[in-house]
Structures are given as C-alpha cells and as structure tokens.
Design an enzyme around this catalytic site. Structure first.
Site, PDB file in Angstrom:
ATOM      1  N   GLY A 286     -14.527 -37.421 -54.394  1.00 29.14           N
ATOM      2  CA  GLY A 286     -13.804 -37.364 -53.128  1.00 29.14           C
ATOM      3  C   GLY A 286     -14.486 -38.156 -52.027  1.00 29.14           C
TER       4      GLY A 286
ATOM      5  N   ALA B 203     -15.824 -33.763 -53.471  1.00 34.54           N
ATOM      6  CA  ALA B 203     -15.330 -32.444 -53.084  1.00 34.54           C
ATOM      7  C   ALA B 203     -16.356 -31.419 -53.549  1.00 34.54           C
ATOM      8  CB  ALA B 203     -13.975 -32.187 -53.721  1.00 34.54           C
TER       9      ALA B 203
ATOM     10  N   GLU C 251     -13.335 -41.612 -52.573  1.00 34.31           N
ATOM     11  CA  GLU C 251     -11.912 -41.650 -52.173  1.00 34.31           C
ATOM     12  C   GLU C 251     -11.765 -41.658 -50.659  1.00 34.31           C
ATOM     13  OE1 GLU C 251     -11.114 -38.225 -54.673  1.00 34.31           O
ATOM     14  OE2 GLU C 251      -9.541 -39.347 -55.687  1.00 34.31           O
TER      15      GLU C 251
ATOM     16  N   GLU D  67     -15.236 -37.731 -61.727  1.00 34.38           N
ATOM     17  CA  GLU D  67     -14.453 -36.510 -61.989  1.00 34.38           C
ATOM     18  C   GLU D  67     -14.239 -36.257 -63.474  1.00 34.38           C
ATOM     19  OE1 GLU D  67     -13.745 -38.810 -59.755  1.00 34.38           O
ATOM     20  OE2 GLU D  67     -13.058 -37.897 -57.870  1.00 34.38           O
TER      21      GLU D  67
HETATM   22  N1  DAK Z   1     -20.252 -30.271 -54.743  1.00 29.71           N
HETATM   23  C1  DAK Z   1     -21.061 -29.253 -54.404  1.00 29.71           C
HETATM   24  N2  DAK Z   1     -22.379 -29.363 -54.246  1.00 29.71           N
HETATM   25  C2  DAK Z   1     -22.923 -30.561 -54.448  1.00 29.71           C
HETATM   26  C3  DAK Z   1     -22.157 -31.686 -54.810  1.00 29.71           C
HETATM   27  C4  DAK Z   1     -20.735 -31.508 -54.947  1.00 29.71           C
HETATM   28  N3  DAK Z   1     -19.916 -32.513 -55.227  1.00 29.71           N
HETATM   29  N4  DAK Z   1     -22.981 -32.747 -54.948  1.00 29.71           N
HETATM   30  C5  DAK Z   1     -24.216 -32.292 -54.676  1.00 29.71           C
HETATM   31  N5  DAK Z   1     -24.193 -30.988 -54.375  1.00 29.71           N
HETATM   32  C6  DAK Z   1     -25.318 -30.122 -54.030  1.00 29.71           C
HETATM   33  C7  DAK Z   1     -26.157 -29.767 -55.231  1.00 29.71           C
HETATM   34  O1  DAK Z   1     -25.581 -28.699 -55.948  1.00 29.71           O
HETATM   35  C8  DAK Z   1     -27.457 -29.375 -54.569  1.00 29.71           C
HETATM   36  O2  DAK Z   1     -27.305 -28.102 -53.990  1.00 29.71           O
HETATM   37  P1  DAK Z   1     -28.479 -26.974 -54.080  1.00 29.71           P
HETATM   38  O3  DAK Z   1     -28.717 -26.766 -55.539  1.00 29.71           O
HETATM   39  O4  DAK Z   1     -29.674 -27.634 -53.405  1.00 29.71           O
HETATM   40  O5  DAK Z   1     -27.930 -25.812 -53.337  1.00 29.71           O
HETATM   41  C9  DAK Z   1     -27.559 -30.368 -53.414  1.00 29.71           C
HETATM   42  O6  DAK Z   1     -26.214 -30.821 -53.173  1.00 29.71           O
HETATM   43  C10 DAK Z   1     -28.410 -31.583 -53.757  1.00 29.71           C
HETATM   44  O7  DAK Z   1     -27.892 -32.143 -54.945  1.00 29.71           O
HETATM   45  P2  DAK Z   1     -28.796 -32.467 -56.231  1.00 29.71           P
HETATM   46  O8  DAK Z   1     -29.971 -31.554 -56.284  1.00 29.71           O
HETATM   47  O9  DAK Z   1     -27.897 -32.536 -57.405  1.00 29.71           O
HETATM   48  O10 DAK Z   1     -29.326 -33.913 -55.852  1.00 29.71           O
HETATM   49  P3  DAK Z   1     -29.729 -35.092 -56.845  1.00 29.71           P
HETATM   50  O11 DAK Z   1     -30.309 -36.141 -55.964  1.00 29.71           O
HETATM   51  O12 DAK Z   1     -30.564 -34.582 -57.985  1.00 29.71           O
HETATM   52  O13 DAK Z   1     -28.355 -35.622 -57.475  1.00 29.71           O
HETATM   53  C11 DAK Z   1     -26.070 -36.397 -57.382  1.00 29.71           C
HETATM   54  C12 DAK Z   1     -27.431 -36.246 -56.655  1.00 29.71           C
HETATM   55  C13 DAK Z   1     -25.065 -36.947 -56.370  1.00 29.71           C
HETATM   56  C14 DAK Z   1     -26.228 -37.391 -58.539  1.00 29.71           C
HETATM   57  C15 DAK Z   1     -25.634 -35.013 -57.920  1.00 29.71           C
HETATM   58  O14 DAK Z   1     -25.740 -34.059 -56.870  1.00 29.71           O
HETATM   59  C16 DAK Z   1     -24.220 -35.023 -58.425  1.00 29.71           C
HETATM   60  O15 DAK Z   1     -23.934 -35.494 -59.528  1.00 29.71           O
HETATM   61  N6  DAK Z   1     -23.311 -34.448 -57.617  1.00 29.71           N
HETATM   62  C17 DAK Z   1     -21.915 -34.293 -58.006  1.00 29.71           C
HETATM   63  C18 DAK Z   1     -21.202 -35.599 -57.995  1.00 29.71           C
HETATM   64  C19 DAK Z   1     -19.755 -35.427 -58.437  1.00 29.71           C
HETATM   65  O16 DAK Z   1     -19.491 -35.032 -59.571  1.00 29.71           O
HETATM   66  N7  DAK Z   1     -18.815 -35.720 -57.534  1.00 29.71           N
HETATM   67  C20 DAK Z   1     -17.431 -35.526 -57.798  1.00 29.71           C
HETATM   68  C21 DAK Z   1     -17.045 -34.128 -57.438  1.00 29.71           C
HETATM   69  S1  DAK Z   1     -15.369 -33.771 -57.892  1.00 29.71           S
HETATM   70  C22 DAK Z   1      -8.467 -32.557 -55.171  1.00 29.71           C
HETATM   71  C23 DAK Z   1      -8.643 -33.903 -54.951  1.00 29.71           C
HETATM   72  C24 DAK Z   1      -9.895 -34.442 -55.110  1.00 29.71           C
HETATM   73  C25 DAK Z   1     -10.961 -33.685 -55.505  1.00 29.71           C
HETATM   74  C26 DAK Z   1     -10.770 -32.333 -55.700  1.00 29.71           C
HETATM   75  C27 DAK Z   1      -9.516 -31.773 -55.528  1.00 29.71           C
HETATM   76  N8  DAK Z   1      -7.179 -31.971 -55.045  1.00 29.71           N
HETATM   77  C28 DAK Z   1      -6.034 -32.833 -54.967  1.00 29.71           C
HETATM   78  C29 DAK Z   1      -7.043 -30.597 -54.890  1.00 29.71           C
HETATM   79  C30 DAK Z   1     -12.229 -34.300 -55.684  1.00 29.71           C
HETATM   80  C31 DAK Z   1     -13.071 -33.908 -56.631  1.00 29.71           C
HETATM   81  C32 DAK Z   1     -14.453 -34.359 -56.619  1.00 29.71           C
HETATM   82  O17 DAK Z   1     -14.929 -35.061 -55.769  1.00 29.71           O
END
Ligand code: DAK
Length: 260
Positions: A109, A64, A112, A132
């Site tokens: 997400g 997400a 998921e 998360e």
């Molecule tokens: N959200 C927003 N932007 C993201 C992102 C994300 N999840 N993942 C990557 N990006 C963006 C980065 O910020 C970056 O943007 P700019 O700075 O270029 O503008 C661009 O994508 C490229 O990412 P990186 O520069 O970080 O690329 P790397 O290759 O260095 O790293 C990475 C890749 C996948 C390891 C890293 O980007 C990362 O750790 N990303 C986040 C992974 C993460 O934590 N995913 C879980 C997110 S929380 C809900 C139910 C479910 C959810 C929410 C609510 N409700 C019931 C309401 C779900 C929550 C989640 O999924």
C-alpha cells in the site's frame, strides 16, 4: 489532524506527512482516513498550489497494516476495501501537482500510495515493491492498475507475481521513479519541484492533470475529446486572458496569474 498524519503548509506548498516510523508508517485504517481527510483539504484550499507526499527521512510506508488486517473476515474486508480506495482516490484526485518524496521502503500500500502522486523523487537507497503475493493476496489499492499503466503489463506482472523488492536504480530505469537523490536531498528537492507551481495557472494545471489521468483510461478518440473540452473550458478563465495578453504585450513567461 492527528500527529500520525499532518498537513503542513509553507509558502503555497503543502506537505502531507505520515509519521508512524516505529511501525514503518504501516497504513492502518485510522491513518488511511486521516490521509483521505488531508488530501481533501489540500485539494480544497486556495492557499495550496502543490503537495509533497512524504513519510519522513527513514521510510515512506511499508504497506497497509498487516497486523490490523490479519484477522479480518470477508465481510469486514469488503467494507474496508471501499474505505481504502476512498483514501487512495482522494490523493490521486488532488487537482494540483502532487509529488511523492520517498525515503526507505515504499511497499504494498505504500508503493500504491506513491503511485497516486504525479511524480516520484526517491533516495538512492529507496526500496519499492508489491509484496502482497507473499501474504497470499494481490495489491488491492490500485497496484495492479496504476503500476501497470506506469511501467507496462509485463513489468508490472513480473513485480507483482514475484513480490520482490525493486531497488531505486531499477525503479528509475523502468519509470516507477522520476529522480534519484541522496537521502537528505529528497524532501528539499520535492519541495523545490512543488514550488514552481506557486502563483501558477491553477486551473490550467488542474485541467492538464485531469486530461492526462482521465485520458489514460480511455481510447484515443475519447481522450482527445476530453482534452478538447478541457482546452476550450480554459478560455473561460482569467489566467488564460492574462497569460495570452501578457505574451502579446511583454513576451513569453512574464504572466502574473491569479488562479481564476
Ligand atoms: N504492517 C504492520 N506492521 C509493519 C508493517 C506492515 N506492513 N511493516 C513493518 N511493520 C512493523 C513490524 O512488524 C515491526 O513492528 P514491531 O515488531 O517492532 O512492533 C516494525 O514495523 C519494524 O519492522 P521490521 O522489524 O520488520 O523491520 P525490518 O527492517 O527488519 O524489515 C521490512 C523491514 C519492510 C522488510 C519488513 O517490515 C516487511 O517486510 N514489512 C511488510 C512489508 C509488506 O508486506 N508490505 C505489504 C503489506 S500488504 C486493501 C488494499 C490494499 C492493501 C490492503 C487492503 N483493500 C482494498 C482493503 C494493502 C496491503 C498491503 O500493503
């Protein structure tokens, strides 16, 4: 349909494509709504036999959109969580075979979303996980439930508690993935898998999916009863008549189904 989410149909196979690669296909509210709409359309349309879910050849989805979520308060999140569940349930509820074709990251997400498919093919360099916990939350779009049902409670807890990335080989070993392929072959292989259902017994496939999915959440006796009812119901279909008559007259595997 926006360019960020597209539903493309070729010869009975639909591809539901997320296309926001510069943000690693982060699933913002707009994309979630569009995925839900595309999933409902794929479910409804008679010219679609099966669905391939993909984020393209670089990334499936990194979760997400954290940037969008970061400043939300409880009331806003409580409202949003219903919408995100609607999106994921719409994908899981497509009453047709659905396959996820995973290249690169499928995190949070994104993982998921892949769990809402019936099977998952992935690139050898795919990376899955539920990170998360590292954001101070838990999986909120089915991860604690669907991952657990797929890999078992201990493995799910270990993955969710640690938030660590799970490599493709391990994911295959624990049943989180079904097949590993070179990156360029993932999507074509998923399409091939989906094609086998074109011209198939649509209502029987839907019943099989329903029996398995509904049965997974109930006790054995209830599950068997669900199966029994769905089985009997198929005797009201043309495909059942055609399938059995064709077997009796021409031998196995020659039936031409109508999908009715
Ligand atoms: N959200 C927003 N932007 C993201 C992102 C994300 N999840 N993942 C990557 N990006 C963006 C980065 O910020 C970056 O943007 P700019 O700075 O270029 O503008 C661009 O994508 C490229 O990412 P990186 O520069 O970080 O690329 P790397 O290759 O260095 O790293 C990475 C890749 C996948 C390891 C890293 O980007 C990362 O750790 N990303 C986040 C992974 C993460 O934590 N995913 C879980 C997110 S929380 C809900 C139910 C479910 C959810 C929410 C609510 N409700 C019931 C309401 C779900 C929550 C989640 O999924």
């Amino acid at each position: 349909m926006s360019d960020l989410v597209r539903l493309e149909v070729t010869d009975g196979v639909a591809t539901l494509r997320i296309d926001r690669p510069e943000q690693l296909n982060a699933l913002n509210a707009d994309i979630q709504a569009r995925i839900a709409a595309a999933a409902r359309e794929a479910d409804r349309r008679d010219d679609i036999a099966a669905v391939v879910l993909t984020g393209g050849d670089k990334v499936f989805a990194a979760g997400a959109d954290v940037k969008e979520m970061a400043d939300l308060g409880y009331a806003e999140m409580a409202a949003q969580s219903a919408r995100i569940h609607e999106c994921f349930n719409a994908v899981a509820g497509i009453a047709k075979p659905v396959i996820a074709a995973i290249n690169g990251y499928a995190l949070g997400g994104g993982c998921e979303l892949a769990l809402c498919a019936d099977v998952r093919f992935a690139a050898q360099n795919a990376t899955l996980g539920q990170p998360e916990i590292k954001l101070g939350v838990i999986p909120g779009a089915g991860g604690t439930q669907r991952l657990t049902r797929l890999v078992g409670p201990s493995r799910a807890k270990e993955i969710i508690f640690s938030g660590r990335f799970v490599g493709a080989e391990e994911a295959l070993r624990i049943g989180l993935l079904d097949r590993l392929l070179p990156a360029t072959e993932v999507y074509p292989a998923a399409v091939e898998w989906a094609k086998q259902f074109v011209g198939g017994p649509r209502l029987a496939l839907s019943a099989a999916k329903q029996a398995i999915d509904l049965g997974a959440g109930v006790d054995l006796a209830t599950g068997l009863e669900i199966e029994r009812q769905l089985f009997a119901g198929l005797f009201a279909t043309e495909d059942r008549t055609v399938g059995m008559r064709s077997f009796v007259e021409n031998g196995p595997g020659k039936a031409r189904f109508t999908g009715r």
